[in-house]
Design an enzyme around this catalytic site. Structure first.
Site, PDB file in Angstrom:
ATOM      1  N   HIS A 158       0.835  -1.225   0.000  1.00  0.00           N
ATOM      2  CA  HIS A 158       0.000   0.000   0.000  1.00  0.00           C
ATOM      3  C   HIS A 158       0.862   1.265   0.000  1.00  0.00           C
ATOM      4  O   HIS A 158       0.424   2.315   0.464  1.00  0.00           O
ATOM      5  CB  HIS A 158      -0.952   0.026   1.195  1.00  0.00           C
ATOM      6  CG  HIS A 158      -1.709  -1.245   1.396  1.00  0.00           C
ATOM      7  ND1 HIS A 158      -2.956  -1.474   0.857  1.00  0.00           N
ATOM      8  CD2 HIS A 158      -1.368  -2.385   2.066  1.00  0.00           C
ATOM      9  CE1 HIS A 158      -3.372  -2.703   1.197  1.00  0.00           C
ATOM     10  NE2 HIS A 158      -2.414  -3.279   1.919  1.00  0.00           N
ATOM     11  N   SER A 186      14.932  21.755 -15.970  1.00  0.00           N
ATOM     12  CA  SER A 186      13.745  22.569 -16.221  1.00  0.00           C
ATOM     13  C   SER A 186      14.184  23.896 -16.814  1.00  0.00           C
ATOM     14  O   SER A 186      15.231  24.431 -16.451  1.00  0.00           O
ATOM     15  CB  SER A 186      13.005  22.804 -14.906  1.00  0.00           C
ATOM     16  OG  SER A 186      12.202  23.961 -14.994  1.00  0.00           O
ATOM     17  N   LYS A 191      15.984  21.853 -10.786  1.00  0.00           N
ATOM     18  CA  LYS A 191      15.361  20.588 -11.173  1.00  0.00           C
ATOM     19  C   LYS A 191      16.296  19.626 -11.901  1.00  0.00           C
ATOM     20  O   LYS A 191      17.115  20.024 -12.713  1.00  0.00           O
ATOM     21  CB  LYS A 191      14.143  20.846 -12.079  1.00  0.00           C
ATOM     22  CG  LYS A 191      12.956  21.470 -11.400  1.00  0.00           C
ATOM     23  CD  LYS A 191      12.392  20.650 -10.246  1.00  0.00           C
ATOM     24  CE  LYS A 191      11.603  19.455 -10.704  1.00  0.00           C
ATOM     25  NZ  LYS A 191      10.384  19.821 -11.429  1.00  0.00           N
ATOM     26  N   GLU A 231      10.033   8.409 -16.872  1.00  0.00           N
ATOM     27  CA  GLU A 231       8.698   8.983 -17.110  1.00  0.00           C
ATOM     28  C   GLU A 231       8.205   8.664 -18.520  1.00  0.00           C
ATOM     29  O   GLU A 231       7.041   8.324 -18.737  1.00  0.00           O
ATOM     30  CB  GLU A 231       8.729  10.505 -16.914  1.00  0.00           C
ATOM     31  CG  GLU A 231       8.790  10.929 -15.463  1.00  0.00           C
ATOM     32  CD  GLU A 231       8.934  12.443 -15.353  1.00  0.00           C
ATOM     33  OE1 GLU A 231       7.914  13.107 -15.132  1.00  0.00           O
ATOM     34  OE2 GLU A 231      10.057  12.964 -15.500  1.00  0.00           O
TER      35      GLU A 231
END
Ligand code: ARG
Length: 487
Positions: free
Chosen positions: A186, A307, A313, A320
């Site tokens: 979980h 970024s 970043k 991804e």
């Protein structure tokens, strides 16, 4: 690989689609198609580009040539072609193959597809003899053969990509059997595991994928050629010989089935979907783990991007994208299933639509595997962060319950005792191993000094000492067995 002339035609194709489709085109006389004997007018210009597949089936070119050479060789051996004719056809096809390989071949949309582009080029090059190549075959069995030759090759590449990824996992795992991290259920801290044990779960997932691709290969590797349009051919063909020349394990038993079904391509896409489903799960974990909230791993800069606005970043773009590309592979599977559904026997032009989803799936899978195979060995485990996270979530609570059971308490009661101790720990901000002994013994008088052996992370890990468990020795053995399985 699309030549300039084709790009120009495609632009024109787009323009035609953008215009209202009912605009009629002036029809000229017959337009020199390889099949236009019975036609009295030229193909509508829109229909010509709408029905063409050359824009995407060029991928099959070299397989088409390989199939044609095998077909011609067989025709010569049964006396349908002379050896001289075979020689000319073979030489002509080889030169065309070289032209395609070196990007000098001029593709023509008017010639519709890869088969007629190659055949017309052959006749242009060697003259009348070229027209004999299509004896005893149809584009229907030809295209089915081409796709199978292509897919067989691609399955081999996919399997190599999986093996490369697995080797990366094994090499990384070998050094991490004692690196302790939280195992989750979980997405809540559950029990301590080793990082190597977690990595080996990834190994097992793609090992099953590898087996599925190999199994799919068996059904791909059968020869449709000889089925001709749908019913077979009147020439004394030797299908066994063609199969052997092309490395097929068998010949298809039924000519209608051979030209019409694309279940093998659907099966490949289903296997690819499962693989990408697995890759998307790891991708998700890598994305989570590289975030400062977890900080379990770092990826080298070369696999990340920055970024344009936030200077701090470092984004895990590669995982991804793999996660994102999973969607298009599932989509291709649905496209192909829907394409095949309800089609009457035998070949229908619908089947021309099998190619783009299949090719896209192959390219996507190979790209994702390359990304993972390169990236996995470069993962930098952040061992301190993993350990700190394991110490935070009462990961050894089950170990304490098991300790009480071994001292005679029924499991349900042990669960309750430990639950209460966890609540006390939360209250005082302490881990179970940090609670004083008298606090532990007041929860159950079965608890003694030796409890601290099971409350340590190392104790918890080494206690799960059976095949499939996370004890360091077991994982070391699992890695050794895994190496053998893939060698
Ligand atoms: N380009 C076609 C395809 O991909 C080849 C087979 C064409 N056969 C036919 N009967 N029109 O399916």
């Amino acid at each position: 690989m699309v030549s300039n002339s084709l790009i120009a035609t495609n632009q024109c194709h787009t323009a035609i689609i953008a215009a209202p489709i009912h605009v009629s085109h002036l029809l000229s006389d017959k337009n020199d198609k390889l099949w236009d004997g019975r036609f009295t007018e030229a193909t509508d210009a829109f229909v010509e580009s709408f029905t063409a597949s050359i824009e995407f089936d060029q991928v099959l070119a070299l397989y088409d040539i390989e199939g044609s050479i095998a077909h011609a060789t067989m025709l010569a051996s049964v006396g349908v072609l002379t050896d001289n004719e075979l020689g000319q056809i073979r030489e002509g096809l080889k030169v065309i193959g070289d032209e395609i390989r070196t990007d000098q071949f001029k593709w023509s949309v008017a010639l519709e597809d890869i088969h007629m582009n190659v055949e017309k080029a052959l006749t242009d090059r060697i003259g009348e003899v070229g027209k004999k190549l299509h004896t005893g075959r149809s584009r229907n069995d030809q295209v089915a053969t081409d796709i199978r030759l292509y897919l067989r090759d691609m399955i081999d590449q996919v399997c190599t990509g999986i093996r490369r990824t697995q080797e990366g996992i094994l090499n990384l795992a070998a050094g991490e059997t004692e690196t302790i991290m939280p195992g989750f259920t979980h997405l809540q801290v559950a029990q301590p595991i080793s990082f190597a044990h977690h990595l080996m779960a990834w190994f097992e997932m793609i090992e099953r994928d590898h087996a599925r691709f190999l199994d799919c290969r068996k059904r791909v590797n059968t020869l449709p050629l000889g089925a001709a349009a749908l019913a077979g051919t009147t020439y004394p063909i030797d299908r066994q010989m063609t199969a052997e020349l092309l490395g097929f394990d068998s010949v298809s038993e039924n000519s209608l089935d051979a030209v019409s079904d694309r279940d093998f391509a659907i099966e490949f896409c289903a296997d690819a979907s499962l693989l990408l489903m697995h890759l998307s799960r790891w991708a998700e974990e890598m994305i989570l783990w590289t975030s400062p909230q977890f900080g379990f791993i770092e990826l080298p800069d070369r696999f990340c991007t920055g970024s344009s606005i936030m200077p701090q970043k470092k984004n895990p773009d590669v995982p991804e994208l793999v996660r994102g590309k999973t969607g298009r592979v599932f989509g291709s599977l649905m496209s192909l299933l829907t394409l095949m559904k309800g089609q009457p026997l035998a070949y229908n032009k619908d089947n021309q639509e099998d190619k783009e989803p299949l090719f896209d799936t192959v390219n996507t899978v190979l790209g994702c595997l390359t990304a993972f195979a390169d990236m996995i060995p470069a993962i930098m485990p952040q061992r301190d962060a993993m350990r700190a996270a394991t110490l935070k979530g009462y990961a050894t609570a089950t170990d304490l319950a098991d300790y009480l059971v071994k001292k005679g308490l029924p499991f349900r009661d042990a669960h309750d005792v430990v639950g209460k101790l966890v609540a006390q720990g939360i209250e005082s901000g302490l881990d179970l191993s940090e609670l004083p002994l008298d606090q532990l013994t007041s929860a159950s008088n079965l608890i003694e000094q030796d409890v601290f052996d099971v409350l340590t992370l190392e104790g918890s890990l080494s206690a799960r000492d059976h095949i499939g468990g996370t004890a360091p020795g077991q994982v070391t053995d699992a890695i050794a067995r895994a190496r053998k399985r893939i060698s």
